[in-house]
Design a protein around this motif. Structure first.
Motif, PDB file in Angstrom:
ATOM      1  N   PRO B 137      39.501   4.141  25.055  1.00 62.93           N
ATOM      2  CA  PRO B 137      38.161   4.625  24.685  1.00 62.93           C
ATOM      3  C   PRO B 137      38.098   5.123  23.240  1.00 62.93           C
ATOM      4  O   PRO B 137      37.153   4.813  22.519  1.00 62.93           O
ATOM      5  CB  PRO B 137      37.906   5.755  25.679  1.00 62.93           C
ATOM      6  N   GLN B 138      39.098   5.879  22.804  1.00 59.69           N
ATOM      7  CA  GLN B 138      39.055   6.415  21.442  1.00 59.69           C
ATOM      8  C   GLN B 138      39.108   5.295  20.405  1.00 59.69           C
ATOM      9  O   GLN B 138      38.405   5.320  19.391  1.00 59.69           O
ATOM     10  CB  GLN B 138      40.221   7.383  21.202  1.00 59.69           C
ATOM     11  N   ARG B 140      38.142   2.187  20.830  1.00 59.85           N
ATOM     12  CA  ARG B 140      36.872   1.445  20.879  1.00 59.85           C
ATOM     13  C   ARG B 140      35.761   2.228  20.179  1.00 59.85           C
ATOM     14  O   ARG B 140      34.984   1.680  19.394  1.00 59.85           O
ATOM     15  CB  ARG B 140      36.487   1.175  22.338  1.00 59.85           C
ATOM     16  N   GLN B 141      35.713   3.541  20.445  1.00 55.00           N
ATOM     17  CA  GLN B 141      34.650   4.349  19.851  1.00 55.00           C
ATOM     18  C   GLN B 141      34.776   4.387  18.327  1.00 55.00           C
ATOM     19  O   GLN B 141      33.785   4.209  17.602  1.00 55.00           O
ATOM     20  CB  GLN B 141      34.705   5.769  20.432  1.00 55.00           C
ATOM     21  N   THR B 143      36.241   2.221  16.437  1.00 54.05           N
ATOM     22  CA  THR B 143      35.984   0.880  15.911  1.00 54.05           C
ATOM     23  C   THR B 143      34.487   0.624  15.787  1.00 54.05           C
ATOM     24  O   THR B 143      33.999   0.141  14.758  1.00 54.05           O
ATOM     25  CB  THR B 143      36.616  -0.176  16.853  1.00 54.05           C
ATOM     26  N   LEU B 144      33.737   0.955  16.831  1.00 51.55           N
ATOM     27  CA  LEU B 144      32.294   0.703  16.794  1.00 51.55           C
ATOM     28  C   LEU B 144      31.605   1.580  15.753  1.00 51.55           C
ATOM     29  O   LEU B 144      30.692   1.135  15.060  1.00 51.55           O
ATOM     30  CB  LEU B 144      31.695   0.942  18.182  1.00 51.55           C
ATOM     31  N   MET B 145      32.047   2.821  15.662  1.00 54.68           N
ATOM     32  CA  MET B 145      31.386   3.700  14.695  1.00 54.68           C
ATOM     33  C   MET B 145      31.691   3.264  13.273  1.00 54.68           C
ATOM     34  O   MET B 145      30.867   3.424  12.381  1.00 54.68           O
ATOM     35  CB  MET B 145      31.815   5.142  14.917  1.00 54.68           C
TER      36      MET B 145
END
Lengths: 281, 201
Positions: B137-138, B140-141, B143-145
């Motif tokens: 999750p960290q 992915r988060q 990366t998207l931000m």
């Protein structure tokens, strides 16, 4: 700072936009504020982070919070000219509103027709006595059902529902409201919750109800946030009335607002709005 | 002004003087143009002026004011875009399902809607959507931000409540992991193995 422009970056960007466009639920400002203040459980905070990663709008609210809540070290300087102009315009608008004659505080046709010093005429004539009796029985049954259900799921119960086929209320812990609050100036509120009153059933009768219109209603909390919306409403005959039941448990103290909209073709407009004053317990 | 409880309506002029700049700043921070931010600031204080009620403390008032500002911005955006449900209390545990479900649908849709002229970009999105779901999750988060929202390290750290160094570490590992998951197809699709984000500061 520059962000990379390679194919992987571009793909991630377009993918993020596509995912963001699919998001329907957004956390409330209160939830975002609780997250910012680290008041959420770790489970909830992690869930919120997953949303923030894909939602630019909510992420920016979180980014805006620290500055907003950091008090200035000293008294703020004079307003910037553009803000001073905003205040000048707003103050003039408010002054004009306050000097205007108070709006008619009587939202009901029946109340509009009432004259000071005269007893209000009975709302129902003999010809629909049967309907009143049936409605009263139905109201009592609904109130009983509400009482049972309230114990099961207070949150769901707290949501008001529209369109309940009850034209009047008799007993069962509920009573007709519609009086201005004691001591309040005219127009301050259209309805108020009486002490100890658990349920208020309102019969909203707008002055004009366009024919062949689609109706919807919404409830705004004291902060102006829309907390409930109901579409595809149908006015109840004979007086084109919209019946609304409000549960005390749902309403925090303050001035709430109910708005009725009518859509004819592609044009929608507010046909009436009502203020519901909820006193401190 | 400091008398408690606050009565916003009675003290609106003082409140405007004290909070107008902060409200405007919060609105501007949400990437609203200067001109629109002034209009929205006016709308916020219009609501303040009409509010019937009091607040037991300054903090309560500020919380309320922040919520009003947020809702005014959301309403503004909603009016600009298609209407959508927002600003309600939602069960937070449903949010990740919504996000991950959207990734899954993107992967499927990209495969289904794969016109010849968009074959490569459709394939890229399908593969990357699947690979993203395999990150922590960290990772992915972050990366998207970074790539999607184009936030700076400091901003990502602030939103995700991490240190800047942790954000950098997650980004570096995420890119490496993404390329590992994509495997030999990464090169075919033009994805490079270089840590491009490392050039950002």
């Amino acid at each position: 700072m520059s962000h990379p422009q390679d194919p992987l970056s571009e793909t991630l960007r377009s993918l993020g936009e596509a995912v963001e466009a699919e998001l329907v639920d957004h956390p409330s400002p209160e939830q975002l504020l609780a997250y910012h203040r680290r008041e959420l459980s770790e489970t909830d905070a992690e869930a919120l982070r997953e949303h923030l990663a894909c939602c630019r709008e909510c992420a920016r609210v979180v980014l805006a919070a620290p500055e907003f809540f950091t008090p200035p070290d000293e008294e703020p300087p004079a307003l910037a000219p553009e803000l001073a102009a905003v205040w000048e315009k707003l103050a003039a608008e408010i002054a004009a509103e306050e000097s205007a004659p108070p709006p008619d505080p009587l939202p009901f046709k029946a109340r509009r027709e009432a004259r000071p010093g005269r007893a209000r005429a009975p709302r129902f004539s003999a010809r629909n006595t049967l309907a009143v009796a049936a409605s009263a029985l139905l109201a009592a049954g609904l109130a009983f059902a509400w009482g049972l259900a309230r114990d099961r799921d207070a949150r769901e119960l707290a949501r008001p529902r529209f369109g309940v086929p009850v034209a009047s209320v008799q007993g069962a812990g509920a009573s007709r409201s519609g009086e201005s609050p004691a001591g309040a100036p005219p127009g301050a509120a259209d309805f108020t919750f009486a002490p100890g009153q658990d349920v208020v059933l309102l019969a909203l009768t707008p002055e004009e109800v366009p024919e062949q219109a689609a109706f919807r209603a919404r409830i705004l909390d004291p902060r102006g946030k829309v907390v409930f919306e109901a579409a595809d409403l149908h006015p109840q005959p004979p007086a084109s009335t919209f019946n609304v039941e409000l549960r005390r448990a749902f309403f925090s103290p303050g001035a709430w607002c109910i708005e009725l909209f009518a859509r004819v073709g592609s044009e929608e407009s507010v046909i009436d709005s009502y203020t519901v004053l909820v006193p401190e317990p | 002004m400091t008398a408690l409880p606050f009565n916003p309506k009675a003290q609106r002029a003082d409140l405007f003087r004290l909070y107008a700049e902060r409200v405007r700043g919060a609105i501007r921070k949400q990437r609203i143009s200067e001109e629109d931010a002034l209009d929205l600031t006016q709308e916020v204080f219009r609501r303040v002026s009409r509010f019937e009620g009091t607040f037991p403390s300054r903090k309560d008032f500020e919380n309320w004011l922040f919520g009003v500002s947020t809702n005014v911005v959301r309403n503004f955006r909603r009016d600009q875009k298609a209407a959508r449900r927002q600003g309600e209390e939602v069960p937070l545990d449903t949010l990740p399902e919504e996000v991950l479900g959207a990734f899954a649908r993107q992967a499927g849709q990209a495969r289904a809607a794969n016109p010849e002229e968009q074959a490569i970009s459709g394939e890229r999105r399908r593969l990357v959507a699947g690979a993203l779901r395999e990150l922590s999750p960290q990772q992915r988060q972050c990366t998207l931000m970074f790539y999607f929202q184009q936030l700076r390290y400091q901003e990502i750290a602030q939103v995700l409540q991490l240190s800047v160094e942790t954000v950098k570490g997650h980004l570096k590992l995420a890119r490496k992991r993404l390329l590992e998951i994509l495997g030999p197809r990464a090169a075919d699709l033009g994805f490079q193995a270089s840590g491009a984000e490392e050039s950002s500061s």
